[in-house]
Design a protein around this motif. Structure first.
Motif, PDB file in Angstrom:
ATOM      1  N   ARG A  25       0.831  -1.224   0.000  1.00  0.00           N
ATOM      2  CA  ARG A  25       0.000   0.000   0.000  1.00  0.00           C
ATOM      3  C   ARG A  25       0.856   1.260   0.000  1.00  0.00           C
ATOM      4  O   ARG A  25       0.438   2.286  -0.490  1.00  0.00           O
ATOM      5  N   ARG A  26       2.066   1.145   0.560  1.00  0.00           N
ATOM      6  CA  ARG A  26       2.958   2.323   0.601  1.00  0.00           C
ATOM      7  C   ARG A  26       3.722   2.501  -0.713  1.00  0.00           C
ATOM      8  O   ARG A  26       4.275   3.563  -0.968  1.00  0.00           O
ATOM      9  N   ALA A  27       3.785   1.450  -1.522  1.00  0.00           N
ATOM     10  CA  ALA A  27       4.679   1.467  -2.696  1.00  0.00           C
ATOM     11  C   ALA A  27       4.063   2.180  -3.891  1.00  0.00           C
ATOM     12  O   ALA A  27       2.848   2.164  -4.087  1.00  0.00           O
ATOM     13  N   LYS A  28       4.942   2.780  -4.698  1.00  0.00           N
ATOM     14  CA  LYS A  28       4.493   3.421  -5.950  1.00  0.00           C
ATOM     15  C   LYS A  28       4.985   2.631  -7.157  1.00  0.00           C
ATOM     16  O   LYS A  28       4.416   2.725  -8.237  1.00  0.00           O
ATOM     17  N   ALA A  29       6.074   1.884  -6.993  1.00  0.00           N
ATOM     18  CA  ALA A  29       6.613   1.084  -8.104  1.00  0.00           C
ATOM     19  C   ALA A  29       7.006  -0.288  -7.544  1.00  0.00           C
ATOM     20  O   ALA A  29       8.077  -0.454  -6.959  1.00  0.00           O
ATOM     21  N   PHE A  30       6.094  -1.241  -7.722  1.00  0.00           N
ATOM     22  CA  PHE A  30       6.231  -2.563  -7.086  1.00  0.00           C
ATOM     23  C   PHE A  30       6.602  -3.592  -8.151  1.00  0.00           C
ATOM     24  O   PHE A  30       5.854  -3.816  -9.107  1.00  0.00           O
ATOM     25  N   VAL A  31       7.765  -4.196  -7.948  1.00  0.00           N
ATOM     26  CA  VAL A  31       8.275  -5.188  -8.894  1.00  0.00           C
ATOM     27  C   VAL A  31       8.440  -6.513  -8.168  1.00  0.00           C
ATOM     28  O   VAL A  31       8.807  -6.551  -6.993  1.00  0.00           O
ATOM     29  N   VAL A  32       8.136  -7.603  -8.902  1.00  0.00           N
ATOM     30  CA  VAL A  32       8.229  -8.942  -8.324  1.00  0.00           C
ATOM     31  C   VAL A  32       9.269  -9.746  -9.097  1.00  0.00           C
ATOM     32  O   VAL A  32       9.360  -9.619 -10.322  1.00  0.00           O
ATOM     33  N   LEU A  33      10.054 -10.531  -8.380  1.00  0.00           N
ATOM     34  CA  LEU A  33      11.005 -11.458  -9.015  1.00  0.00           C
ATOM     35  C   LEU A  33      10.612 -12.874  -8.614  1.00  0.00           C
ATOM     36  O   LEU A  33      10.567 -13.174  -7.420  1.00  0.00           O
ATOM     37  N   THR A  34      10.285 -13.722  -9.575  1.00  0.00           N
ATOM     38  CA  THR A  34       9.837 -15.070  -9.223  1.00  0.00           C
ATOM     39  C   THR A  34      10.858 -16.123  -9.635  1.00  0.00           C
ATOM     40  O   THR A  34      11.581 -15.968 -10.613  1.00  0.00           O
ATOM     41  N   MET A 193      16.947  -4.671 -15.218  1.00  0.00           N
ATOM     42  CA  MET A 193      17.778  -3.739 -14.428  1.00  0.00           C
ATOM     43  C   MET A 193      17.042  -2.412 -14.234  1.00  0.00           C
ATOM     44  O   MET A 193      17.062  -1.834 -13.156  1.00  0.00           O
ATOM     45  N   LEU A 194      16.397  -1.972 -15.317  1.00  0.00           N
ATOM     46  CA  LEU A 194      15.658  -0.705 -15.265  1.00  0.00           C
ATOM     47  C   LEU A 194      14.485  -0.822 -14.285  1.00  0.00           C
ATOM     48  O   LEU A 194      14.273   0.062 -13.436  1.00  0.00           O
ATOM     49  N   ALA A 195      13.726  -1.913 -14.414  1.00  0.00           N
ATOM     50  CA  ALA A 195      12.570  -2.105 -13.523  1.00  0.00           C
ATOM     51  C   ALA A 195      13.020  -2.181 -12.069  1.00  0.00           C
ATOM     52  O   ALA A 195      12.421  -1.551 -11.189  1.00  0.00           O
ATOM     53  N   ALA A 196      14.102  -2.922 -11.818  1.00  0.00           N
ATOM     54  CA  ALA A 196      14.594  -3.059 -10.439  1.00  0.00           C
ATOM     55  C   ALA A 196      15.104  -1.711  -9.923  1.00  0.00           C
ATOM     56  O   ALA A 196      14.826  -1.318  -8.784  1.00  0.00           O
ATOM     57  N   LEU A 217      19.338  -8.600  -8.839  1.00  0.00           N
ATOM     58  CA  LEU A 217      18.352  -7.536  -9.090  1.00  0.00           C
ATOM     59  C   LEU A 217      17.775  -6.933  -7.808  1.00  0.00           C
ATOM     60  O   LEU A 217      17.646  -5.707  -7.716  1.00  0.00           O
ATOM     61  N   PRO A 218      17.420  -7.748  -6.804  1.00  0.00           N
ATOM     62  CA  PRO A 218      16.930  -7.122  -5.560  1.00  0.00           C
ATOM     63  C   PRO A 218      17.975  -6.217  -4.917  1.00  0.00           C
ATOM     64  O   PRO A 218      17.629  -5.219  -4.275  1.00  0.00           O
ATOM     65  N   LEU A 219      19.259  -6.547  -5.123  1.00  0.00           N
ATOM     66  CA  LEU A 219      20.310  -5.707  -4.539  1.00  0.00           C
ATOM     67  C   LEU A 219      20.400  -4.373  -5.278  1.00  0.00           C
ATOM     68  O   LEU A 219      20.608  -3.320  -4.663  1.00  0.00           O
ATOM     69  N   VAL A 220      20.203  -4.429  -6.606  1.00  0.00           N
ATOM     70  CA  VAL A 220      20.165  -3.181  -7.394  1.00  0.00           C
ATOM     71  C   VAL A 220      19.018  -2.310  -6.886  1.00  0.00           C
ATOM     72  O   VAL A 220      19.165  -1.101  -6.661  1.00  0.00           O
ATOM     73  N   ALA A 221      17.851  -2.948  -6.695  1.00  0.00           N
ATOM     74  CA  ALA A 221      16.683  -2.202  -6.212  1.00  0.00           C
ATOM     75  C   ALA A 221      16.973  -1.601  -4.846  1.00  0.00           C
ATOM     76  O   ALA A 221      16.709  -0.417  -4.597  1.00  0.00           O
ATOM     77  N   ARG A 222      17.523  -2.407  -3.978  1.00  0.00           N
ATOM     78  CA  ARG A 222      17.782  -1.943  -2.612  1.00  0.00           C
ATOM     79  C   ARG A 222      18.783  -0.785  -2.590  1.00  0.00           C
ATOM     80  O   ARG A 222      18.609   0.196  -1.869  1.00  0.00           O
TER      81      ARG A 222
END
Ligand code: NAD
Length: 266
Positions: A25-34, A193-196, A217-222
């Protein structure tokens, strides 16, 4: 005792879903890695869990595949053995929940390590799925890129005892997946990479987070300020890097998450 255990499990599922919903609910750009754990509820085994048929039918490294007809025949035999193992598999409740979240505009992008096409089958538009390791439900010529169906490849193997060759140019035909030793698909890696990098929330689902570059990718996002969450049964390679971790079956949690987010309660 049974009633007590199932209550506990239901409570855990609910707690994880509620906690995830707060982040979403707080997020504006939510990406999932499966990863492969996303599809185990559909009967498609993951790579590392004990007894996985992948261990008995290990993927053929790319250099061996291109080097000999014998290796190609063996690679196709292993692929069809694995495919037969989960013939007729359908998306699970986790895939359906995620498709709903994408179609409701809650999830921006699904980056997947999976090759099973289940996100698209569940209704995620193809342009919202980034397949980092390709797609195992069809094949391509390594020379001209022409698509070939698996039914053709299987017929060549089983009736002609040949590894399939391209009907257009005679080139080597390979499942449209990325094998060990094969270059990652550049366009998909760039999009991922862009999405993350643009995400403010990234959730890794059903991945051991041991296979790179996907696990990076999660590390790039973080590093770009995103909250990094893990929804996975068992340990992952990035447990210490996540802001929060939910060690639980993904499907039921995603179903409850979608339910919570469908209610306009804040
Ligand atoms: P992995 O097998 O290394 O890890 C899967 C993780 O998911 C494990 O930690 C496991 O404990 C967890 N898990 C299993 N079932 C779960 C569930 N129901 N809920 C939550 N967690 C669950 O998979 P990976 O890290 O994705 O990497 C393996 C590689 O093998 C990938 O690159 C992928 O391309 C390939 N692969 C794909 C498929 C597929 O397309 N379905 C299946 C097997 C392997």
């Amino acid at each position: 005792m049974d009633a007590f255990s199932s209550m506990t499990r239901a409570d855990e599922i609910e707690a994880a879903a509620r906690s995830l919903a707060l982040h979403v609910r707080r997020a504006k750009a939510f990406v999932v890695l499966t990863g492969a754990g996303m599809s185990t509820e559909c009967g498609i085994p993951d790579f590392r869990s004990p007894g996985s048929p992948w261990l008995a039918n290990p993927p053929m490294p790319f250099d061996r595949f291109v080097a000999s007809e014998d290796a190609r025949r063996e690679a196709w035999r292993r692929k069809f053995t694995l495919d037969d193992h989960h013939k007729g598999a359908l998306p699970g409740e986790g895939h359906h929940a995620l498709a709903r979240l994408v179609n409701d505009g809650v999830v921006d992008t699904v980056i997947t390590q999976n090759i099973d096409n289940m996100h698209q089958t569940a209704g995620v538009p193809a342009d919202k799925v980034i397949e980092l390791h390709g797609n195992g439900t069809y094949a391509r010529c390594l020379e001209c890129g022409r698509r070939h169906e698996l039914s053709f490849c299987r017929r060549m193997l089983e009736e002609e005892n040949c590894a399939p060759r391209c009907e257009a140019c005679g080139g080597i035909v390979k499942a449209a997946t990325i094998s060990f030793g094969q270059a990652m698909p550049q366009a998909e890696m760039q999009r991922a990479m862009l999405a993350a990098g643009n995400a403010d929330l990234i959730l890794a689902i059903g991945s051991s987070l041991l296979v790179y570059p996907a696990a990076g990718l999660p590390l790039v996002a973080r590093e770009n300020g995103a909250v990094f969450l893990i929804l996975n049964r068992g340990e992952t390679g990035l447990d210490d890097d996540a802001h929060e971790r939910f060690d639980i079956e993904a499907g039921p949690v995603l179903a409850r998450l979608a339910w919570h987010l469908s209610r306009r309660v804040n």
